[in-house]
Design a protein around this motif. Sequence first.
Motif, short mmCIF file in Angstrom:
data_model
loop_
_atom_site.label_atom_id
_atom_site.label_comp_id
_atom_site.label_asym_id
_atom_site.label_seq_id
_atom_site.Cartn_x
_atom_site.Cartn_y
_atom_site.Cartn_z
N GLU A 201 0.84 -1.19 0.00
CA GLU A 201 0.00 0.00 0.00
C GLU A 201 0.88 1.25 0.00
OE1 GLU A 201 -2.24 3.34 1.11
OE2 GLU A 201 -0.71 2.53 2.44
N SER A 202 0.62 2.16 -0.96
CA SER A 202 1.45 3.36 -1.09
C SER A 202 0.66 4.66 -0.99
CB SER A 202 2.19 3.34 -2.43
OG SER A 202 1.27 3.34 -3.51
N ASN A 203 -0.67 4.56 -0.98
CA ASN A 203 -1.47 5.79 -1.03
C ASN A 203 -1.34 6.66 0.21
OD1 ASN A 203 -2.52 5.43 -3.59
ND2 ASN A 203 -4.30 4.29 -2.87
N ARG A 204 -1.27 6.03 1.39
CA ARG A 204 -1.23 6.84 2.62
C ARG A 204 0.04 7.67 2.70
NH1 ARG A 204 -1.76 2.45 7.00
NH2 ARG A 204 -0.52 1.45 5.36
N GLY A 298 -8.93 3.96 -5.42
CA GLY A 298 -7.81 3.20 -4.88
C GLY A 298 -6.57 3.21 -5.74
N ASN A 299 -6.74 3.32 -7.07
CA ASN A 299 -5.56 3.35 -7.92
C ASN A 299 -4.72 4.58 -7.58
OD1 ASN A 299 -5.64 1.05 -9.59
ND2 ASN A 299 -7.27 1.95 -10.82
N PRO A 300 -3.40 4.40 -7.42
CA PRO A 300 -2.56 5.49 -6.91
C PRO A 300 -2.63 6.78 -7.73
CG PRO A 300 -1.36 3.43 -6.83
CD PRO A 300 -2.63 3.15 -7.57
N GLY A 361 5.20 8.82 -19.62
CA GLY A 361 5.15 7.37 -19.76
C GLY A 361 3.72 6.90 -19.92
N VAL A 362 3.49 5.63 -19.62
CA VAL A 362 2.15 5.04 -19.74
C VAL A 362 1.18 5.78 -18.83
CG1 VAL A 362 0.80 2.93 -19.43
CG2 VAL A 362 3.13 2.81 -20.34
N GLN A 363 -0.02 6.07 -19.34
CA GLN A 363 -0.97 6.92 -18.62
C GLN A 363 -2.05 6.15 -17.88
OE1 GLN A 363 -0.73 10.41 -18.40
NE2 GLN A 363 1.29 10.00 -19.26
N ALA A 364 -1.91 4.86 -17.69
CA ALA A 364 -2.91 4.09 -16.94
C ALA A 364 -2.93 4.55 -15.48
CB ALA A 364 -2.60 2.60 -17.03
N SER A 365 -4.09 4.39 -14.83
CA SER A 365 -4.26 4.93 -13.48
C SER A 365 -3.50 4.16 -12.41
CB SER A 365 -5.75 4.96 -13.12
OG SER A 365 -6.30 3.66 -13.14
N HIS A 366 -2.94 3.00 -12.74
CA HIS A 366 -2.19 2.23 -11.75
C HIS A 366 -0.69 2.35 -11.93
CE1 HIS A 366 -2.20 -0.34 -15.30
NE2 HIS A 366 -1.15 -0.96 -14.79
N THR A 367 -0.22 3.08 -12.97
CA THR A 367 1.21 3.08 -13.29
C THR A 367 1.94 4.18 -12.54
OG1 THR A 367 0.71 4.39 -15.26
CG2 THR A 367 0.93 2.02 -15.55
N LEU A 368 2.75 3.75 -11.58
CA LEU A 368 3.47 4.72 -10.75
C LEU A 368 4.78 5.18 -11.38
CD1 LEU A 368 2.83 3.20 -7.23
CD2 LEU A 368 2.19 5.48 -8.00
#
Length: 400
Positions: A201-204, A298-300, A361-368
Amino acid sequence: MLSLEEAQARVFAAITPMGSEVVPLVSGARRIAAEDAVAGIDLPRFDNSAMDGFAVRSEDVRSASEANPIRLRVNDTVAAGQQSSAIVTPLAAIRVFTGSPMPAGADAVVMQEDTRSAGQFVEVLDSVKPWEHVRFRGEDLKRGETIVRRGEVLTVGRISALAATGSAEIRVGKRPVVALLSTGDELCEPGTPLAPGQIYESNRVMLANLIADAGGIAIPFPLVPDTLAATRAALEKGLSEADAVITTGGVSVGERDFVKAAFEEIGGVQDFWRVAIRPGKPFVFGKWREKFLFGLPGNPVSAFVTFLLLVRPALRQWQGATETGLRRRQAVLGDAIVNSGDRRHFVRVTVDADGVACLAGVQASHTLGSLARSNGLLDLAPHASLRSGEKVDVLHWQAA
């Protein structure tokens, strides 16, 4: 589904400044001034020397040069912080240093580098103009002049100016306390072993840093399992201990998305759900008594974007800031960009030192990875396309 502007307006309408408190200047950085703050004294407080050298009458050394040195008697020495009763008389000088009060009778300072010592005398090797190398009383700031206005950010420069003109403290907007909840059975604390199917988990930690940058105080809570009871208990605890709760995950339409239902069970009133942006459509805003819920995806990257566009401005307004939005910078596109969807797309870009913005880079909502490489967001309208070389405005979240 609301437009971004409609969602922002609803959030702003619900939130009013929290009040103010007095803090020492030493801990005032990035706080929001709750009142105008003015200079308590003139700055400088007196005419003083801008150089190490000799205070002189400029007319006495008008013809000075290396070939024609002018000899002056040194009648006194005045260090910074001292005062001399001596007067600079014709063909005399007083030794001064940077910050030394200007002696009476002098109208210029000859730099030490343009002199040569000669016992009780000094030989001046270059001329000076009247008032050269002199700092005048109040030329920087006048007593009563406004240094920071109500609603402005206390930058380090403003804090320095306030301290230099006699202030030790300042009244600022109170900082909102924000509880951070992340929901999901798949989540694991960083630094612990991962079980099959789990992710860190990285959001917090991301949001805690963004909240601090916006002036708030973050309280990360333990991870919340995907059950209605656990979600309800976490929301109750967070709202009892903080001014607002930010959740990540659990706000969509899945069978294990419990944030909205749990919030309603404890008496919360949902204002809106879903905003016409990408990433970040499933966003919840609601009120419980005098406290607020910001339900982020939830996606970062979705959590990151919705925080910047909807939560950060609210936290700034809560502290009384007059400017709540992100800083904008004009750039030139290095890549062609297309938005084929029907929602505004906030594209991650990297703006280099020359002002060229390229896709991160890639623009997907999960790609950090692309989030880590980016330093700005480009607001791209639905069904729009931009060509390489076009001028665009980029939203920056990093400090200037």
